[in-house]
Design an enzyme around this catalytic site. Structure first.
Site, PDB file in Angstrom:
ATOM      1  N   GLU A 124      -5.716  -3.191  -1.956  1.00 55.18           N
ATOM      2  CA  GLU A 124      -6.876  -3.228  -1.156  1.00 55.18           C
ATOM      3  C   GLU A 124      -7.099  -2.084  -1.044  1.00 55.18           C
ATOM      4  O   GLU A 124      -7.995  -1.028  -1.125  1.00 55.18           O
ATOM      5  CB  GLU A 124      -7.842  -4.121  -0.787  1.00 55.18           C
ATOM      6  CG  GLU A 124      -7.120  -4.864   0.125  1.00 55.18           C
ATOM      7  CD  GLU A 124      -6.263  -5.717   0.303  1.00 55.18           C
ATOM      8  OE1 GLU A 124      -6.182  -7.019   1.376  1.00 55.18           O
ATOM      9  OE2 GLU A 124      -5.348  -6.002  -0.169  1.00 55.18           O
ATOM     10  N   CYS A 176       9.950   1.207   3.736  1.00 54.04           N
ATOM     11  CA  CYS A 176      10.894   0.030   3.063  1.00 54.04           C
ATOM     12  C   CYS A 176      12.245   0.664   3.226  1.00 54.04           C
ATOM     13  O   CYS A 176      12.590  -0.423   4.073  1.00 54.04           O
ATOM     14  CB  CYS A 176      10.828  -0.948   2.347  1.00 54.04           C
ATOM     15  SG  CYS A 176      11.097  -0.777   0.505  1.00 54.04           S
ATOM     16  N   PHE A 205       0.784  -1.102  -0.210  1.00 59.36           N
ATOM     17  CA  PHE A 205      -0.203  -0.159  -0.035  1.00 59.36           C
ATOM     18  C   PHE A 205       0.270   1.347  -0.053  1.00 59.36           C
ATOM     19  O   PHE A 205       0.627   2.717  -0.773  1.00 59.36           O
ATOM     20  CB  PHE A 205      -0.844   0.024   1.359  1.00 59.36           C
ATOM     21  CG  PHE A 205      -0.712  -0.048   3.108  1.00 59.36           C
ATOM     22  CD1 PHE A 205       0.227   1.398   3.083  1.00 59.36           C
ATOM     23  CD2 PHE A 205       0.669  -0.621   2.946  1.00 59.36           C
ATOM     24  CE1 PHE A 205       1.002   1.874   3.823  1.00 59.36           C
ATOM     25  CE2 PHE A 205       0.744   0.237   4.598  1.00 59.36           C
ATOM     26  CZ  PHE A 205       1.607   1.026   5.162  1.00 59.36           C
ATOM     27  N   LYS A 254      -2.005  -7.333  -9.359  1.00 58.71           N
ATOM     28  CA  LYS A 254      -2.695  -7.054  -7.847  1.00 58.71           C
ATOM     29  C   LYS A 254      -3.182  -6.027  -7.466  1.00 58.71           C
ATOM     30  O   LYS A 254      -2.139  -5.940  -6.483  1.00 58.71           O
ATOM     31  CB  LYS A 254      -3.282  -8.497  -7.642  1.00 58.71           C
ATOM     32  CG  LYS A 254      -4.633  -8.276  -6.385  1.00 58.71           C
ATOM     33  CD  LYS A 254      -4.546  -9.709  -5.042  1.00 58.71           C
ATOM     34  CE  LYS A 254      -3.568  -8.252  -4.317  1.00 58.71           C
ATOM     35  NZ  LYS A 254      -4.545  -7.264  -3.728  1.00 58.71           N
ATOM     36  N   SER A 290       5.825  -7.324   3.414  1.00 56.75           N
ATOM     37  CA  SER A 290       6.716  -8.110   5.122  1.00 56.75           C
ATOM     38  C   SER A 290       7.534  -9.365   4.569  1.00 56.75           C
ATOM     39  O   SER A 290       7.105 -10.426   3.580  1.00 56.75           O
ATOM     40  CB  SER A 290       6.035  -8.219   6.141  1.00 56.75           C
ATOM     41  OG  SER A 290       4.527  -9.857   5.923  1.00 56.75           O
ATOM     42  N   GLU A 302       9.832  -4.405  13.106  1.00 55.65           N
ATOM     43  CA  GLU A 302       9.784  -3.381  11.655  1.00 55.65           C
ATOM     44  C   GLU A 302       8.760  -2.799  12.911  1.00 55.65           C
ATOM     45  O   GLU A 302       7.067  -3.380  12.293  1.00 55.65           O
ATOM     46  CB  GLU A 302       9.510  -4.185  10.665  1.00 55.65           C
ATOM     47  CG  GLU A 302       9.226  -2.988   9.739  1.00 55.65           C
ATOM     48  CD  GLU A 302       8.771  -3.842   7.563  1.00 55.65           C
ATOM     49  OE1 GLU A 302       9.268  -3.012   6.846  1.00 55.65           O
ATOM     50  OE2 GLU A 302       8.907  -4.606   7.391  1.00 55.65           O
TER      51      GLU A 302
END
Length: 468
Positions: free
Chosen positions: A164, A269, A137, A161, A214, A368
């Protein structure tokens, strides 16, 4: 084609929690249709000359430049980052399209005449088929472009994809791709959650998958994809350490640490998570970052003057605040508390948070957090700082701030991180370099962007020929 689903996913603006769009939760039939379209188009698309395939990317780049403000606004609406941060994301997005346009040179093979008397040998690169991408995201426009333009320029077809949580900017880019002249089936978008990702992973018609997320999920995706015989490149999580030496130029260092830790609300990241202050650098860098962080304006990213937006969701906000509470419980000193910041009443906001006296064994030093939380720890030497970093399971990025060329060279040579910065807070590679990652931050052999991407999306064929 339109989705056949009756199940829709709410897309919310994290700055206020309001629903701003609804995305279809693609059905199994939708995914099958997308794969079938990509598969049937591949056989004709791969035969289009590379110089002609890149023409659609030229047109896409021009349209993205023309619509950069609209695309930036979509990123801010779905993700929450400030408009300036979204504009920066779009610049990096477009740069990847620019590099992929060079595929006629990047995809070239090699040859040698007379490997034996009258026999020539040469190597060519050829596309493999249908590829897929499951992005995160946090950079909804940019991350898919580490992969998609290269795959398509090389002659493959592609399925994305989107997350969402942030599907809007990628859907808009797909519309611009159609306007650019992408043939039907070359680029396909399916929406949804885990079941859609798993359908892409398991389908034998897909040659490979690119994933960013992740580390735990990256490993699961990598294992599942390779077990199905696919090419896989899976970028995982991060715990990025910033080493500050006593001879660092402190004013510039503080600015870089601030931007690294709190830019994009720490949801990068490559965000700096831990400062390792060596020797007497501790007081100067800690005091400087705390004072600067106190003045960071938190709020809606569309408002002028906002310097840091919200995290992506209520669940993310709660997870970050839980880490803050855990840091306090484990004995770290909370110098700046970002819980319940000013300007964050209606959205998912966490303000800049800074801990001191952090031990390498603490949870906030190892896991993280993916939010605006910075930990400060001490080290007696550069060697100790490097050893501390090497104990962390992640290896995405590490930076050093110093005026010493010797220390910078020593650090760059020894540290186990795929992206290394010297006096750089966010060591993000340009599109013509691949995006690095080591240890549990990457699973695979070939990374995203640049020549690594070209090699991932093609296979080399050796041809030995003789004419009688």
């Amino acid at each position: 084609m339109e989705s056949s689903t009756s199940d829709w996913i709410d897309v919310t603006n994290p700055a206020n929690g309001e629903v701003i769009a609804r995305a279809p939760s693609s059905t199994g039939n939708d995914v099958d249709d997308a794969i079938s379209a990509a598969e049937s188009t591949f056989n004709s698309w791969r035969l289009v000359p590379a110089v002609d395939r890149t023409q659609v990317l030229f047109r896409l780049k021009a349209l993205m430049e023309e619509h950069v403000e609209d695309l930036s606004a979509a990123i801010t609406a779905e993700n929450g980052k400030t408009l300036d941060e979204s504009r920066g994301e779009m610049r990096r997005t477009i740069e990847n399209v620019e590099v992929a346009i060079g595929v006629p040179s990047l995809m070239m093979g090699s040859n040698l005449e007379n490997v034996s008397t009258g026999i020539d040998e040469y190597a060519v690169r050829q596309p493999l088929g249908v590829f897929g991408m499951v992005p995160p995201f946090n950079f909804p426009a940019m991350v898919p472009m580490w992969f998609m333009p290269y795959a398509i320029a090389c002659g493959n077809t592609y399925i994305i994809k989107p997350s969402e949580q942030t599907p809007l900017s990628q859907a808009r880019i797909a519309e611009l791709a159609v306007e650019s002249g992408f043939p039907p089936g070359v680029l396909n978008i399916v929406h949804g959650g885990r079941s859609v990702s798993e359908a892409l992973l398991d389908d034998p018609r897909i040659a490979g998958i690119s994933f960013v997320g992740s580390s735990s999920v990256a490993l699961e995706v990598y294992r599942r994809g390779t077990a199905a015989g696919k090419r896989m490149q899976c970028q995982g999580g991060a715990k990025n350490y910033l080493v500050v030496m006593p001879d660092a130029s402190m004013e510039e260092t503080v600015d870089n640490v601030l931007g690294s830790a709190f830019g994009a609300a720490g949801q990068r990241c490559l965000a700096g998570s831990v400062v390792v202050a060596v020797g007497e650098a501790h007081e100067a860098v800690t005091n400087g970052v705390v004072e600067a962080a106190k003045s960071v304006k938190v709020g809606d990213g569309t408002r002028p003057g906002t310097e840091m937006g919200p995290v992506i969701s209520a669940a993310s906000r709660d997870r970050v605040t839980n880490y803050i509470e855990q840091g306090v419980e484990e004995g770290a000193t909370l110098l700046l508390d970002g819980r319940n910041p000013d300007g964050g009443d209606s959205g998912y906001f966490v303000g800049p948070t800074i801990f001191d006296d952090v031990d390498p064994s603490m949870t906030i030093a190892r896991e993280e957090i993916f939010g605006p939380v910075l930990s400060v720890m001490r080290a007696g030497s550069l060697d100790e700082a490097i050893e501390t970093i090497d104990q962390v399971p992640y290896g995405n990025m590490a930076s050093i701030f110093t005026s010493s060329g010797r220390d910078a060279r020593e650090f760059s040579s020894r540290v186990r991180a795929g992206n290394v910065g010297v006096n750089i807070g966010v060591a993000a590679p340009m599109a013509f370099f691949h995006f690095g990652g080591m240890k549990e931050s990457f699973y695979g052999d070939l990374h995203g962007q640049a020549r690594d991407a070209i090699n991932f999306f093609t296979e080399e064929k050796i041809i030995v020929e003789r004419w009688f």
